[in-house]
Structures are given as C-alpha cells and as structure tokens.
Design a protein around this motif. Structure first.
Motif, mmCIF file in Angstrom:
data_model
loop_
_atom_site.group_PDB
_atom_site.id
_atom_site.type_symbol
_atom_site.label_atom_id
_atom_site.label_comp_id
_atom_site.label_asym_id
_atom_site.label_seq_id
_atom_site.Cartn_x
_atom_site.Cartn_y
_atom_site.Cartn_z
ATOM 1 N N LEU A 1 97.287 53.468 98.194
ATOM 2 C CA LEU A 1 96.551 52.747 99.233
ATOM 3 C C LEU A 1 95.202 53.407 99.462
ATOM 4 C CD1 LEU A 1 96.288 50.776 101.724
ATOM 5 C CD2 LEU A 1 97.425 52.554 103.073
ATOM 6 N N ARG A 2 94.157 52.587 99.470
ATOM 7 C CA ARG A 2 92.840 52.999 99.943
ATOM 8 C C ARG A 2 92.509 52.125 101.138
ATOM 9 N NH1 ARG A 2 90.131 56.532 96.929
ATOM 10 N NH2 ARG A 2 88.247 56.094 98.139
ATOM 11 N N ARG A 3 92.111 52.764 102.233
ATOM 12 C CA ARG A 3 91.860 52.031 103.468
ATOM 13 C C ARG A 3 90.533 52.485 104.056
ATOM 14 N NH1 ARG A 3 92.745 53.145 108.765
ATOM 15 N NH2 ARG A 3 92.932 51.325 110.151
ATOM 16 N N GLY A 4 89.751 51.496 104.503
ATOM 17 C CA GLY A 4 88.465 51.835 105.090
ATOM 18 C C GLY A 4 87.551 52.470 104.062
ATOM 19 N N ARG A 5 86.827 53.493 104.464
ATOM 20 C CA ARG A 5 85.827 54.091 103.588
ATOM 21 C C ARG A 5 86.383 55.199 102.706
ATOM 22 N NH1 ARG A 5 80.462 54.653 107.505
ATOM 23 N NH2 ARG A 5 80.201 52.420 107.915
ATOM 24 N N ASP A 6 87.208 56.065 103.289
ATOM 25 C CA ASP A 6 87.582 57.247 102.511
ATOM 26 C C ASP A 6 89.042 57.648 102.636
ATOM 27 O OD1 ASP A 6 87.545 58.053 105.108
ATOM 28 O OD2 ASP A 6 85.982 59.566 104.893
ATOM 29 N N GLN A 7 89.889 56.803 103.237
ATOM 30 C CA GLN A 7 91.300 57.171 103.384
ATOM 31 C C GLN A 7 92.082 56.724 102.155
ATOM 32 O OE1 GLN A 7 93.338 55.300 106.646
ATOM 33 N NE2 GLN A 7 95.074 56.683 106.570
ATOM 34 N N ALA A 8 92.810 57.654 101.547
ATOM 35 C CA ALA A 8 93.632 57.342 100.371
ATOM 36 C C ALA A 8 94.995 57.990 100.550
ATOM 37 C CB ALA A 8 92.961 57.844 99.096
ATOM 38 N N GLU A 9 96.059 57.293 100.130
ATOM 39 C CA GLU A 9 97.421 57.798 100.300
ATOM 40 C C GLU A 9 98.299 57.213 99.205
ATOM 41 O OE1 GLU A 9 99.368 60.313 101.282
ATOM 42 O OE2 GLU A 9 98.584 60.051 103.333
ATOM 43 N N THR A 10 99.361 57.960 98.863
ATOM 44 C CA THR A 10 100.341 57.514 97.880
ATOM 45 C C THR A 10 101.711 57.444 98.539
ATOM 46 O OG1 THR A 10 99.090 58.554 96.098
ATOM 47 C CG2 THR A 10 101.368 57.968 95.625
ATOM 48 N N PHE A 11 102.484 56.379 98.238
ATOM 49 C CA PHE A 11 103.786 56.162 98.847
ATOM 50 C C PHE A 11 104.849 56.045 97.757
ATOM 51 C CE2 PHE A 11 100.490 54.521 101.526
ATOM 52 C CZ PHE A 11 100.864 54.842 102.819
ATOM 53 N N GLY A 12 106.050 56.565 98.059
ATOM 54 C CA GLY A 12 107.180 56.463 97.154
ATOM 55 C C GLY A 12 108.332 55.721 97.803
ATOM 56 N N VAL A 13 109.446 55.631 97.098
ATOM 57 C CA VAL A 13 110.625 54.925 97.602
ATOM 58 C C VAL A 13 111.102 55.585 98.901
ATOM 59 C CG1 VAL A 13 113.028 54.340 97.122
ATOM 60 C CG2 VAL A 13 111.318 54.178 95.304
ATOM 61 N N GLY A 14 111.371 54.773 99.915
ATOM 62 C CA GLY A 14 111.833 55.277 101.201
ATOM 63 C C GLY A 14 110.717 55.575 102.177
ATOM 64 N N ASP A 15 109.459 55.455 101.744
ATOM 65 C CA ASP A 15 108.333 55.675 102.656
ATOM 66 C C ASP A 15 108.011 54.393 103.411
ATOM 67 O OD1 ASP A 15 107.973 58.332 102.015
ATOM 68 O OD2 ASP A 15 106.534 57.922 100.416
ATOM 69 N N LEU A 16 107.448 54.567 104.600
ATOM 70 C CA LEU A 16 106.993 53.459 105.425
ATOM 71 C C LEU A 16 105.473 53.494 105.488
ATOM 72 C CD1 LEU A 16 109.605 53.874 108.281
ATOM 73 C CD2 LEU A 16 109.422 51.848 106.840
ATOM 74 N N ALA A 17 104.848 52.349 105.316
ATOM 75 C CA ALA A 17 103.389 52.240 105.372
ATOM 76 C C ALA A 17 103.015 51.224 106.436
ATOM 77 C CB ALA A 17 102.825 51.816 104.018
ATOM 78 N N LEU A 18 102.146 51.625 107.370
ATOM 79 C CA LEU A 18 101.685 50.746 108.443
ATOM 80 C C LEU A 18 100.176 50.574 108.307
ATOM 81 C CD1 LEU A 18 102.478 49.230 111.092
ATOM 82 C CD2 LEU A 18 101.826 51.302 112.325
ATOM 83 N N ILE A 19 99.725 49.331 108.147
ATOM 84 C CA ILE A 19 98.305 49.022 108.126
ATOM 85 C C ILE A 19 98.075 47.818 109.031
ATOM 86 C CG2 ILE A 19 97.839 49.993 105.844
ATOM 87 C CD1 ILE A 19 98.081 47.249 104.644
ATOM 88 N N ASP A 20 96.802 47.446 109.217
ATOM 89 C CA ASP A 20 96.506 46.287 110.058
ATOM 90 C C ASP A 20 95.662 45.294 109.279
ATOM 91 O OD1 ASP A 20 94.128 47.641 109.944
ATOM 92 O OD2 ASP A 20 93.708 47.541 112.087
ATOM 93 N N SER A 21 95.592 44.080 109.811
ATOM 94 C CA SER A 21 94.837 43.018 109.145
ATOM 95 C C SER A 21 93.354 43.088 109.465
ATOM 96 C CB SER A 21 95.385 41.648 109.569
ATOM 97 O OG SER A 21 95.199 41.447 110.963
ATOM 98 N N SER A 22 92.948 44.019 110.334
ATOM 99 C CA SER A 22 91.567 44.065 110.821
ATOM 100 C C SER A 22 90.707 45.085 110.105
ATOM 101 C CB SER A 22 91.566 44.360 112.332
ATOM 102 O OG SER A 22 92.368 43.430 113.027
ATOM 103 N N THR A 23 91.264 45.796 109.132
ATOM 104 C CA THR A 23 90.533 46.818 108.398
ATOM 105 C C THR A 23 90.689 46.564 106.911
ATOM 106 O OG1 THR A 23 91.061 48.398 110.155
ATOM 107 C CG2 THR A 23 90.214 49.305 108.097
ATOM 108 N N PRO A 24 89.617 46.656 106.123
ATOM 109 C CA PRO A 24 89.744 46.443 104.676
ATOM 110 C C PRO A 24 90.703 47.447 104.047
ATOM 111 C CG PRO A 24 87.437 46.461 105.344
ATOM 112 C CD PRO A 24 88.220 46.926 106.522
ATOM 113 N N HIS A 25 91.449 47.005 103.048
ATOM 114 C CA HIS A 25 92.341 47.905 102.335
ATOM 115 C C HIS A 25 92.526 47.427 100.902
ATOM 116 C CE1 HIS A 25 95.061 45.011 104.495
ATOM 117 N NE2 HIS A 25 95.514 44.837 103.260
ATOM 118 N N ASP A 26 92.933 48.348 100.062
ATOM 119 C CA ASP A 26 93.166 48.087 98.642
ATOM 120 C C ASP A 26 94.490 48.746 98.279
ATOM 121 O OD1 ASP A 26 93.161 47.788 95.910
ATOM 122 O OD2 ASP A 26 91.122 48.517 95.604
#
Length: 740
Positions: free
Chosen positions: A491-516
């Motif tokens: 996941l890349r979110r906003g300008r410089d936030q990057a994160e990696t998720f594996g099985v069993g992880d929870l990811a919370l994002i919103d519809s109001s911020t760009p993400h990839d």
C-alpha cells in the motif's frame, strides 16, 4: 483486567477446591451446587468483568445446579445467563415442567428470576480423570436487552443452535473472547462488553423474529432505511414507482406516502425517485469513462425511458452528444457498465419482485447478499436469456449458490474482469488493473448489513488506485477495512506512506485520500495461477465515534488481526462472511450495528497505543490531512486559513506555525492562492472547457471576482487568462493536426 479468578489452586484439599469453585460461580449465579466428585474435585474457572457483562469459562466434573423460589426471594440480581456448551451434556428442568437437553454447540438462555434445575454431565476424557463438562457463559442484566422480558421468556430454557446464522456468530465470538480475554485492558474489556450485549440482542431478536416488539419509531426508521435501500438498488428499473415500493414492503400506498413525507422534510416519494435518477444521470454524464455512451443509454440505465428528455450539465454546460443508435459492441458495453441487477434476475420488471421475494419458498425475504455468477453477467452484458440454473428464474433471484466456478460460462476472460471490477466499484471506486485480464477468474460475494457493506472476494493479483480526480468527482466518505486471508498486499497512501501487509493483517484506509494498493496472490493448489482472498467492510465515516483526526493516525498502517480485539474482529468477519447468505434483512441490519461497535472498539484499542508515536510523525500526518482538505475545497471561496484550522480543531496560530515549517516558509493563504491559480491555469488550457467563460472557470477555482482573478493570474504567469487560453488551445490544435 477486571476480576479474573481461577479455582484449581494447589495446596487445597479436593473439598476445599470444590467449595472455592462453588463460591466463585455463586458471584453471579446463586444456586445450590452439588457434585458426586467432591472427594476428587478439580476444576478451572476464569471470570472476566466486561463492563455491562461478565464472561466466565469453566471446566468441571459432573455437577448439579438448582435455583429455588426461596433463593429468588432472598436475592435476585435480574440477570440473563447465557451458556455455550463446549463439552459434555446439559439437562435442564424448569418450574413450568419444561425439560430440555443441550449438547455441544448448543446455546442455552435462562434468567435468575425463575427456578430451574440444571444437571451437567461430563464427557469422558482419555485419562483417568473424572468426566468433565466445559462451557463459556455470559451474564448480563435483563435491562440491557432492548426486547421485552415477556417476549424473551419464550426462549428461556430452549435448545438453541450455535452452529448457523447469528447463533454461530455469537458462539464463535464467545470462544474467541474467552481466548483473548486475558490480553484485554479494562477500558477495552468494557467496550467489548457492549459488543457482547449488542450481539446477544441481535441473536435474541433473530430467534424471536422480534422486530414487531421494538418501539414504533424504531420500526418506522428501520422501514424507511429499507425503502431508501430498495430505491437505490432499483433506480435502473423504469417500473420503479411508489406503488411498486409499497407492494415490495407489504404496506399500503397511502401509509408509505405518509411515512416518506414525514421523514423527508415534505418531499414526495415520486419526487425523490425522480431526483435520484437525475442525480445519477448527472454523475454518469460527467464520468470520462462513459464519454462514448449515448445520452439515451445513460438515461435508460438510470430508469428514464428514451421518451423522457434529460439534459444534465457537465462543467457548467449541457452535454451535447448525438442520439445515434448504438452498435452491437456499444450496446453490450453499455449494458454491462450501467446496470447491475441481482444475481440471476432478469434486469427489468423482475428485478423489483426478486429483490424482496427472494425467500418465496419460506415466506421470508433474504438479506441483500449477491453471489455474482456467469448467469447474471451474461444477462446484463449481452442481454441474452440463458438457462435458469439453481432457481435463477424461479423468483429466488436474490441469492444464487453458483456451482463450481461462478464465472466459467458464456463470458470471455476480459469481460469477466470488467464485470468484477464494476461490482467492486459499487462502494470502492478505483482504477483496477491486472496482468491476468486474458485468463481472469474471480469470485465476489456482497452483503448489505444496514449502513455497512460486507464483501468477500478471491481474484488473481491486481492493482487498485484511487486518485485525486476520482475523489473530487465522488467521495462517499467511507472507511475501507480489509482482512487479508491469502496473498500479500503493498500500500502507498498519500505522498510518502508505504506499508506491506500479510495474511491475518488488517488494513484501514479511507475514500478521501489517494491510495495505490497492489495485491499479489499465492500459488493455487493446482499450480494453475496465483490467487488473493480477502474480506472487506465499508463503513460510513460518520458512524465511528472516534474523531476523524484521531482515526487518520491508523490509516494505512499494518495492524494485527491475530491477538486481542484485532483477533476478535478478524474472526467475526470470517464468520460473518460464511453466514451472510443465511441472514434475513432485519437480522443483517442488526449485525451491521454489531460490526460498527466492534470496529469502534478495535479502533479505540489501537488508538490507545498511539501516544508512543513520535511527535514529528503525528505532525506530518496532520499536515497531510490539511493538504488533502485544501485540495478538496479549492472551489469554495470561503476556504481560508481560519476555516482550515476550525476543520482540524487546532488554533490558527498553531496551524500557521506548522504550515510555514513544513512548506519552506510559504504561508497557508499564499499556498491556497497559488493552488487556485494553478488549477485555473490548467482548466483554461483544457479543450473540453473551451466554451466555459473565463469568469466561470475562475469561480470554479474559488475566485468569484473576475477583476481580482485577472490581476492575480497576470501577476503569477505574466499573461492574461484569455491570452493563455488562446495560446494553449491553438498549440493543442496544431499538435492534433501534426499528429493526424
């Protein structure tokens, strides 16, 4: 946390162990407790205080619990006792000559206000120990349940299954809660106690079919929510009228009109349907992805037949497209893109009936759970009339159990991908890309739980991008919560936030911020390809009690679904995805409330750990939110530093200090002015807006005074707005001729 106790203490005689265990059980369940195994007694008991509820897990030899009229007169705490039997057998006799036997997986509900005689027989273990019974219990005040005790009395003592539907969700949640209870902080336990009460209430209401017992105003609100949902789902159908809405909800037309005008501020139902259809057409006509579709096709997809003239505006002017007859390819693309009927249902008049008569055989409608299959896709995309598998044409259109691969007949891989992408976009609008479009296979299951949408899907590796342009065009202001069950996610979110998720992880994002988001699949068992599986929940941001400025600190971070409240949430989502197809509409809506409460408890738990974050990280997160807010509101002439500070609940001086520190000395007011001029500079060069007057373009950028705009534009770019537009459009025309 709270009160946690064990009874199996070393150094005590068997009889002392029995007496201590009996006293601990008697804290909430005052009974005459006896056992034939007192001389060899060993037991375990864990008790947890969870705010409004008490959780107890125990393992013990065969025993008998009797509560008499005398005990009730002496002390009645007015509690419900709910027990899930996990080993052994339970025979219960109540004062009204009721006799029931409960076995492993059954749920038993009794109260402290009526006599009973319960005998627990233990299951024989492999060793020499006495046969043991094990169970998990919840004690909660009678006053906590929103259902009348007179109604609940019909359930007391009965054998109720914990293996399916809401009962299975409750049983699984209690098992998980018992495993995780020792990790909970007191505040966290109290929040989860509220979730337990809500889940028990949903289960009790399901067992009683208790909606008529709810307060009249609550029933009215629930009915109106169902009406609004029904209208949104059937806007495409030209037969959607107040009469069909009333018939679908089994109420008179006059009663529907009375309720609707009361809850809508005087707007009639017919006017509301017309307004929503025009709003949908207005939005679709502005969608660049649909620029090749004729206007009459878009109008028809919004339930407006060709005989009705619609002239929505795009960028301040009427969109003028030729009313030409579509080719076969255009018609196919138009149908697949614009209409989404229930699985296996013909998309016209039958769509209305099937949505609320899905359970025709049982006399009860099923919840809005959709299993998207090739049958539905063929009908919507090419307008055919395929065979009628699994009851698809029998009126059971709302729920179809697809046999084998639900995408395996009648569609090319590329069309399957496009259809799957459009289904996801109903609540998660984004640009979806995959390298497997030529061999695409996927499953998606979607259920509406009141205001919450549950979605389970399996698919090949794919990429999902949400851009600033998409957000400006349409932002539903949702939180997207995803539980990854196989594969991996970047996941890349906003300008410089990057994160990696594996099985069993929870990811919370919103519809109001760009993400990839890039999701990579694991190799399938047959080695044929890679597959990602995930469960998603979409929740309106307004439903979470935590302020958005706090929740943003969690967005995009990797959060564990393996322990504590995170594990309870993950397990509940897995169970909900398994059971969703069994839920009735009212039951699904109640469970949507439970989901919101559980997500709120999880968010609060994760936020409790955030003070340890570096202060600079929190400052950067705040500035990212400020920049996003400005970009979304550039069109508003009232956008000023003061309104930005108020929107983020900080002082104006603090905002100025942070902004100049993070922007290299540029003030906030100067930044807003620069971005407005930059947007105007871009829009004036856009050939699609050549007919829009300069002052209209300026107003759309938040600068309503034409003279002020001209002076500021010339000062910034050394040229007037009209001259810039003339040069840019001439250059674009020259480039077009040279390319041609």
């Amino acid at each position: 946390m709270g009160a946690e106790s064990t009874a199996g203490d070393d150094g005590l005689s068997p009889r002392e162990r029995f007496e201590r265990w009996r006293d601990l059980v008697g804290r909430t369940r005052v009974t005459d407790t006896t056992s034939a195994h007192v001389e060899t007694f060993t037991a375990e008991l864990r008790m947890f205080d969870m705010g409004p509820a008490t959780l107890m897990a125990t393992s013990f030899p065969s025993a008998r619990f009797r509560r008499s009229e005398r005990m009730i007169r002496s002390s009645d705490q007015e509690l419900y006792h709910l027990t899930l039997l996990t080993a052994g057998c339970h025979a219960l006799e109540r004062a009204d000559d009721q006799r029931e036997t409960h076995r492993v997986g059954d749920l038993c509900l009794i109260d402290s206000s009526h006599p009973y005689d319960g005998r627990f027989s233990g299951a024989r273990s492999s060793g020499p120990a006495d046969p043991r019974a094990t169970g998990i219990s919840v004690d909660l005040p009678i006053s906590q349940l929103p259902v009348s005790p007179d109604r609940v009395r019909d359930l007391l003592g009965r054998t109720l299954s914990g293996r399916e539907g809401t009962g299975a969700l409750l049983a699984d949640f209690l098992r998980g809660l018992e495993r995780q209870a020792h990790t909970l902080e007191p505040a966290e336990a109290a929040r989860l106690g509220t979730v337990v009460v809500d889940l028990v209430a949903a289960w009790v209401a399901r067992e009683l079919d208790a909606l008529p017992a709810l307060p009249q105003e609550t029933r009215r609100r629930a009915l109106m929510e169902d009406v609004h949902t029904f209208i949104r789902h059937n806007l495409h159908d030209p037969d959607l009228t107040p009469a069909t809405v009333a018939a679908a909800h089994h109420i008179s037309l006059s009663h529907l009109h009375h309720l609707f005008t009361r809850h809508s501020g005087g707007e009639t139902l017919a006017a509301s349907i017309r307004r929503q259809r025009l709003h949908k057409a207005h939005r679709d006509l502005a969608d660049p992805a649909l620029r090749g579709a004729p206007v009459h096709r878009i109008a028809a997809a919004c339930g407006i037949p060709p005989r009705v003239r619609v002239q929505p505006c795009v960028q301040g002017r009427v969109r003028d497209l030729p009313e030409r007859a579509p080719t076969a390819g255009t018609a196919a693309a138009g149908r697949g893109r614009f209409r989404c009927s229930s699985a296996g249902v013909k998309p016209r008049a039958r769509g209305l009936r099937a949505s609320h008569d899905a359970g025709a055989g049982s006399g009860k409608p099923k919840s809005r759970v959709e299993v998207y299959s090739a049958v539905r896709a063929v009908d919507d995309v090419v307008g055919g009339s395929p065979a009628d598998p699994a009851g698809a044409a029998s009126g059971e259109g709302e729920l179809v159990e697809a046999r084998g691969n639900p995408w395996d007949k009648g569609l090319s891989a590329k069309v399957r991908f496009e259809y799957w992408r459009d289904v996801l976009a109903r609540s998660r609008e984004c640009e979806t890309i995959t390298a497997h479009a030529e061999s695409f296979e996927a499953d998606v299951r979607r259920a509406e739980l009141g205001p919450v949408v549950l979605m389970g899907s399996s698919f090949p590796s794919a990429r999902f991008r949400r851009t600033e342009q998409m957000i400006r065009r349409s932002d539903q202001e949702l939180y997207y919560l995803t539980l990854l069950t196989s594969g991996s996610q970047g996941l890349r979110r906003g300008r410089d936030q990057a994160e990696t998720f594996g099985v069993g992880d929870l990811a919370l994002i919103d519809s109001s911020t760009p993400h990839d988001v890039r999701m990579l699949g694991d190799r399938t068992p047959d080695g044929a390809g890679s597959e990602v599986t995930a469960i998603g929940i979409d929740i309106p941001q307004s439903l979470l009690p935590a302020p958005g400025r706090h929740v943003r600190d969690l967005l995009g971070r990797r959060l564990s679904g393996r322990e504590g409240t995170g594990a309870l949430l993950a397990d509940f989502l897995r169970g909900l995805e398994r059971q969703a197809h069994t839920l009735e509409p009212a039951e699904a809506a109640r469970l949507g409330t439970v989901v919101v409460d559980l997500v709120a408890a999880w968010v609060a738990r994760e936020l409790d750990a955030l003070p340890a974050l570096p202060q600079e990280t929190r400052r950067r997160a705040l500035m990212e939110d400020v920049h996003t807010f400005i970009r979304h509101n550039l069109h508003d002439p009232d956008l000023t530093p003061a309104t930005v500070a108020a929107a983020h609940h900080i002082s104006l001086s603090h905002l100025h200090h942070l902004f100049t520190r993070h922007s290299g000395g540029e003030t906030l007011a100067a930044s807003i002015r620069r971005q407005r001029l930059h947007k105007a500079h871009h829009d004036l060069a856009d050939p699609a807006l050549r007919s829009a007057p300069v002052h209209v373009v300026a107003a759309n950028c938040g600068i309503p005074r034409a003279s002020e705009f001209s002076r500021a534009f010339k000062a910034a770019y050394g040229i007037s707005p009209r001259e810039h537009r003339h040069q840019a459009l001439n250059a674009a025309a020259t480039d077009g001729r040279s390319t041609g």
